[in-house]
Design a protein around this motif. Structure first.
Motif, PDB file in Angstrom:
ATOM      1  N   GLU A 300       0.851  -1.182   0.000  1.00 45.11           N
ATOM      2  CA  GLU A 300       0.000   0.000   0.000  1.00 45.11           C
ATOM      3  C   GLU A 300       0.891   1.238   0.000  1.00 45.11           C
ATOM      4  N   PRO A 301       0.551   2.272  -0.770  1.00 41.49           N
ATOM      5  CA  PRO A 301       1.398   3.469  -0.814  1.00 41.49           C
ATOM      6  C   PRO A 301       1.708   4.053   0.560  1.00 41.49           C
ATOM      7  N   GLU A 302       0.758   3.965   1.484  1.00 35.87           N
ATOM      8  CA  GLU A 302       0.964   4.507   2.820  1.00 35.87           C
ATOM      9  C   GLU A 302       2.186   3.876   3.500  1.00 35.87           C
ATOM     10  N   GLN A 303       2.440   2.614   3.181  1.00 34.90           N
ATOM     11  CA  GLN A 303       3.579   1.941   3.799  1.00 34.90           C
ATOM     12  C   GLN A 303       4.896   2.613   3.423  1.00 34.90           C
ATOM     13  N   PHE A 304       4.982   3.077   2.180  1.00 33.87           N
ATOM     14  CA  PHE A 304       6.232   3.697   1.754  1.00 33.87           C
ATOM     15  C   PHE A 304       6.377   5.098   2.356  1.00 33.87           C
ATOM     16  N   TYR A 305       5.279   5.789   2.519  1.00 37.13           N
ATOM     17  CA  TYR A 305       5.319   7.067   3.238  1.00 37.13           C
ATOM     18  C   TYR A 305       5.804   6.830   4.671  1.00 37.13           C
ATOM     19  N   GLN A 306       5.253   5.817   5.316  1.00 38.40           N
ATOM     20  CA  GLN A 306       5.669   5.484   6.684  1.00 38.40           C
ATOM     21  C   GLN A 306       7.147   5.091   6.728  1.00 38.40           C
ATOM     22  N   SER A 307       7.599   4.411   5.670  1.00 39.24           N
ATOM     23  CA  SER A 307       9.008   4.037   5.596  1.00 39.24           C
ATOM     24  C   SER A 307       9.901   5.276   5.587  1.00 39.24           C
ATOM     25  N   GLY A 308       9.539   6.267   4.750  1.00 43.61           N
ATOM     26  CA  GLY A 308      10.305   7.511   4.709  1.00 43.61           C
ATOM     27  C   GLY A 308      10.303   8.219   6.041  1.00 43.61           C
ATOM     28  N   SER A 309       9.141   8.261   6.672  1.00 43.76           N
ATOM     29  CA  SER A 309       9.022   8.909   7.973  1.00 43.76           C
ATOM     30  C   SER A 309       9.870   8.180   9.020  1.00 43.76           C
ATOM     31  N   ILE A 398      12.148  -2.420   8.368  1.00 43.93           N
ATOM     32  CA  ILE A 398      11.263  -1.692   9.277  1.00 43.93           C
ATOM     33  C   ILE A 398      10.191  -2.647   9.771  1.00 43.93           C
ATOM     34  N   LEU A 399       9.944  -2.627  11.069  1.00 40.95           N
ATOM     35  CA  LEU A 399       8.773  -3.305  11.611  1.00 40.95           C
ATOM     36  C   LEU A 399       7.638  -2.288  11.699  1.00 40.95           C
ATOM     37  N   ILE A 410      13.182   0.253  13.576  1.00 43.62           N
ATOM     38  CA  ILE A 410      14.192  -0.028  12.561  1.00 43.62           C
ATOM     39  C   ILE A 410      14.999  -1.240  13.018  1.00 43.62           C
ATOM     40  N   ILE A 411      15.169  -2.211  12.127  1.00 39.97           N
ATOM     41  CA  ILE A 411      15.874  -3.442  12.477  1.00 39.97           C
ATOM     42  C   ILE A 411      17.080  -3.641  11.563  1.00 39.97           C
ATOM     43  N   ASP A 412      17.780  -4.758  11.745  1.00 40.21           N
ATOM     44  CA  ASP A 412      18.942  -5.135  10.934  1.00 40.21           C
ATOM     45  C   ASP A 412      19.997  -4.030  10.959  1.00 40.21           C
ATOM     46  N   LEU A 413      20.634  -3.872  12.113  1.00 40.14           N
ATOM     47  CA  LEU A 413      21.562  -2.771  12.334  1.00 40.14           C
ATOM     48  C   LEU A 413      23.026  -3.161  12.104  1.00 40.14           C
ATOM     49  N   ASP A 414      23.261  -4.246  11.383  1.00 40.73           N
ATOM     50  CA  ASP A 414      24.632  -4.708  11.151  1.00 40.73           C
ATOM     51  C   ASP A 414      25.517  -3.633  10.536  1.00 40.73           C
ATOM     52  N   THR A 415      24.941  -2.851   9.646  1.00 35.96           N
ATOM     53  CA  THR A 415      25.755  -1.894   8.881  1.00 35.96           C
ATOM     54  C   THR A 415      25.629  -0.466   9.401  1.00 35.96           C
ATOM     55  N   LEU A 452       5.587   6.658  -5.885  1.00 36.46           N
ATOM     56  CA  LEU A 452       6.074   6.124  -4.609  1.00 36.46           C
ATOM     57  C   LEU A 452       7.294   6.912  -4.133  1.00 36.46           C
ATOM     58  N   TYR A 453       8.138   7.266  -5.050  1.00 33.15           N
ATOM     59  CA  TYR A 453       9.282   8.121  -4.719  1.00 33.15           C
ATOM     60  C   TYR A 453       8.809   9.398  -4.036  1.00 33.15           C
ATOM     61  N   GLU A 454       7.772  10.031  -4.566  1.00 28.45           N
ATOM     62  CA  GLU A 454       7.276  11.274  -3.987  1.00 28.45           C
ATOM     63  C   GLU A 454       6.729  11.049  -2.581  1.00 28.45           C
ATOM     64  N   LEU A 455       6.030   9.940  -2.372  1.00 25.29           N
ATOM     65  CA  LEU A 455       5.517   9.645  -1.032  1.00 25.29           C
ATOM     66  C   LEU A 455       6.659   9.502  -0.031  1.00 25.29           C
ATOM     67  N   TYR A 456       7.725   8.825  -0.457  1.00 21.17           N
ATOM     68  CA  TYR A 456       8.866   8.639   0.448  1.00 21.17           C
ATOM     69  C   TYR A 456       9.531   9.981   0.745  1.00 21.17           C
ATOM     70  N   VAL A 457       9.722  10.798  -0.303  1.00 22.25           N
ATOM     71  CA  VAL A 457      10.315  12.123  -0.098  1.00 22.25           C
ATOM     72  C   VAL A 457       9.506  12.907   0.924  1.00 22.25           C
ATOM     73  N   LYS A 458       8.199  12.873   0.799  1.00 23.58           N
ATOM     74  CA  LYS A 458       7.325  13.609   1.718  1.00 23.58           C
ATOM     75  C   LYS A 458       7.548  13.141   3.162  1.00 23.58           C
ATOM     76  N   GLY A 459       7.492  11.822   3.388  1.00 22.25           N
ATOM     77  CA  GLY A 459       7.674  11.296   4.738  1.00 22.25           C
ATOM     78  C   GLY A 459       9.056  11.564   5.287  1.00 22.25           C
ATOM     79  N   TYR A 460      10.067  11.418   4.440  1.00 18.69           N
ATOM     80  CA  TYR A 460      11.457  11.582   4.886  1.00 18.69           C
ATOM     81  C   TYR A 460      11.759  13.032   5.241  1.00 18.69           C
TER      82      TYR A 460
END
Length: 539
Positions: A300-309, A398-399, A410-415, A452-460
């Motif tokens: 869902e697009p909202e998930q990618f916005y949440q990812s950016g945020s 991301i969980l 945020i998970i998987d912090l190896d790097t 989707l790129y725009e949604l991520y930019v907005k959240g980030y």
């Protein structure tokens, strides 16, 4: 009057008679088949006849089988058959002591240990924590039953003997290394079962289930770290412990829940940040975060916005963390110039004779050599500052809260290392703004989704625009292009070198992955001005 009937008038019986006096019994008499005396009131077979006169009875018999037999007979006959514990013995409040068990002078029974009925814990013996002593056993004088042991019914532990833990079978455990890791973190004695978990390319991950009153519960994540990739496991874990412990305080100050909003790392029983198995491979462990979900692809697009945020907020939370204190566990991890050099070296060597099968992909990379230095040069000149960055900002790191759909942890912090904001931003875009998975074989399905790129930019930028410098904000579209190109180069390099880094399911797997990334790069290049415009619109 407090009275006790003792079966067995031998030496052990008289010890119990003496103990009875210390425990407040005013009268203690015997039943015995051979011994005679003023305090022997009958034979053992007469036990039913005395139940009204002596409602409390124990079987003080040295032979394990006979002690157990008569203890159970007394219980069946309706006697109260108490545990007899000497006043000098030390018993943990959490220990369970069964009917008709004897704990003698200066014996010790430690935390969460279970002693069944009809057991003899003799003078000076120690039964350490989380052990189980089955009915009718005898733990001898000054012997030691170490933690997490199981003593079988009627077994005699000889005087002075030391019994070490014996491991139990755990469902889902097929290797000694996994078993060793479970015991190293303290899960072995109680663990219900384990099973593989997750879809990562690098590490080997297991879900650990523990018993509860409601049934088995997914409680921990146990992971073997690939030390071919992470050659400094101590440094990796030092970074992770440092960052997660710091985040707990930040989250608490924000009014959040640190047990759900950052990883909770667990040390081994010996206090180490990781466990090293017989093959030299490191294992680490986290608490599982319940009621959370992880997505492999944007549904869902909202998930990618949440990812950016979420990733933006993560960068902001670590804004005051000293980036210089972090170990660079994979040197030059997002140095795209060095990645290009690695690629050309692999191409020159071509140790698997695979270059002929990917001439188009090779040419694609070679044509973009100059692009590889765009961000590296700005970093070297000081235009772009180093920050604490995740360096693997895929959606599936991301969980999400299963109820609210909000980014949770945020998970998987190896790097986690010093790096550029553009790199973290770009890696998210290359993974999340794609219309297919990174190993999709049908390239007609793989496209760069600029919405989707725009949604991520907005959240980030909502989370970071008061943190990032203007130069960092301008670098974000380049981050998307270059992280996608870099990832494709890494897949192609691994393909040429024989698939030594990423897990593969078939011989061309890494080549397929490289092709999807190069398709995305091509489409980003075609829409690059629009990508830049979108970033400026959200500043």
């Amino acid at each position: 009057m407090k009275r006790l009937l003792i079966l067995g008038a031998g030496g052990f019986g008289h010890m119990i008679q003496e103990m009875a006096g210390l425990l407040g019994y005013e009268e203690a008499v015997f039943l015995d088949d051979a011994v005679k005396g003023a305090d022997v009131v009958g034979k053992c077979c007469d036990y039913r006849a005395f139940v009204k006169e002596y409602d409390t009875a124990v079987a003080a018999l040295g032979d394990n089988g006979m002690r157990l037999y008569w203890t159970e007979k007394l219980m069946e006959a309706g006697y109260y058959v108490p545990a007899m514990i000497h006043p000098t013995a030390v018993i943990s409040p959490s220990a369970e002591i069964g009917n008709g068990t004897f704990v003698m002078q200066r014996a010790v029974v430690n935390t969460n240990t279970v002693i069944e009925h009809g057991v003899l814990i003799n003078s000076g013996a120690v039964v350490d924590h989380d052990s189980y002593v089955a009915c009718g056993a005898h733990v001898g004088l000054n012997s030691v039953v170490k933690a997490n042991c199981n003593i079988e019914s009627r077994r005699k532990v000889e005087a002075g003997e030391v019994v070490f833990s014996t491991r139990r079978k755990i469902d889902g455990v097929a290797s000694r290394d996994l078993e060793d890791a479970l015991y190293a973190f303290g899960f072995g004695p109680q663990c219900s079962y384990v099973k593989p978990f997750g879809e990562g390319h690098i590490n080997e991950t297991y879900a650990v289930y523990m018993p509860t009153e409601e049934g088995d519960e997914f409680a921990y994540i146990l992971q073997r770290v690939n030390n071919n990739v992470f050659k400094d496991p101590a440094g990796v874990m030092e970074n992770i412990f440092g960052v997660t412990e710091y985040l707990r305080n930040v989250i608490r100050e924000e009014g959040g829940d640190p047990d759900r909003e950052t990883l909770s790392c667990i040390k081994t029983k010996s206090g180490c940040t990781y466990f090293e198995d017989s093959e030299g491979q490191p294992w680490r462990c986290y608490n599982y975060i319940p009621n959370s979900v992880c997505y492999q692809l944007v549904e869902e697009p909202e998930q990618f916005y949440q990812s950016g945020s979420s990733f933006g907020h993560f960068l902001k939370q670590l804004g005051d963390y000293p980036a210089s204190s972090l170990k660079e566990t994979i040197p030059d991890f997002h140095n795209t110039v060095k990645r290009f050099e690695n690629f050309t070296r692999a191409l020159k060597r071509d140790i698997k004779n695979r270059a002929a099968a990917c001439k188009g992909e090779i040419a694609f990379v070679l044509d973009r050599e100059k692009d590889c230095s765009v961000l590296v040069k700005q970093q070297e000149e000081g235009t772009l500052p180093l920050r604490v960055t995740h360096n693997d900002t895929k959606l599936n790191n991301i969980l999400f809260d299963a109820d609210t759909g909000k980014g949770l942890c945020i998970i998987d912090l190896d790097t986690i290392m010093p790096g550029l904001a553009a790199n973290d931003f770009g890696d998210s875009i290359r993974f999340g703004a794609a219309t297919a998975e990174e190993d999709e074989q049908n390239l007609d399905l793989m496209h760069f989704d600029i919405s989707l790129y725009e949604l991520y930019v907005k959240g980030y930028l909502e989370a970071t625009k008061d943190v990032l410098t203007p130069e960092e904000i301008e670098s974000l579209p380049w981050g998307a292009r270059l992280m996608t190109l870099e990832c494709g180069m890494r897949f192609l390099t691994d393909y040429l070198e024989g698939d030594t880094y990423f897990k593969t399911a078939y011989p061309e797997h890494n080549l397929v992955r490289a092709r999807t990334q190069f398709r995305l790069v091509d489409e980003m290049e075609q829409q690059f001005e629009k990508m830049q415009e979108i970033v400026r619109n959200y500043c």
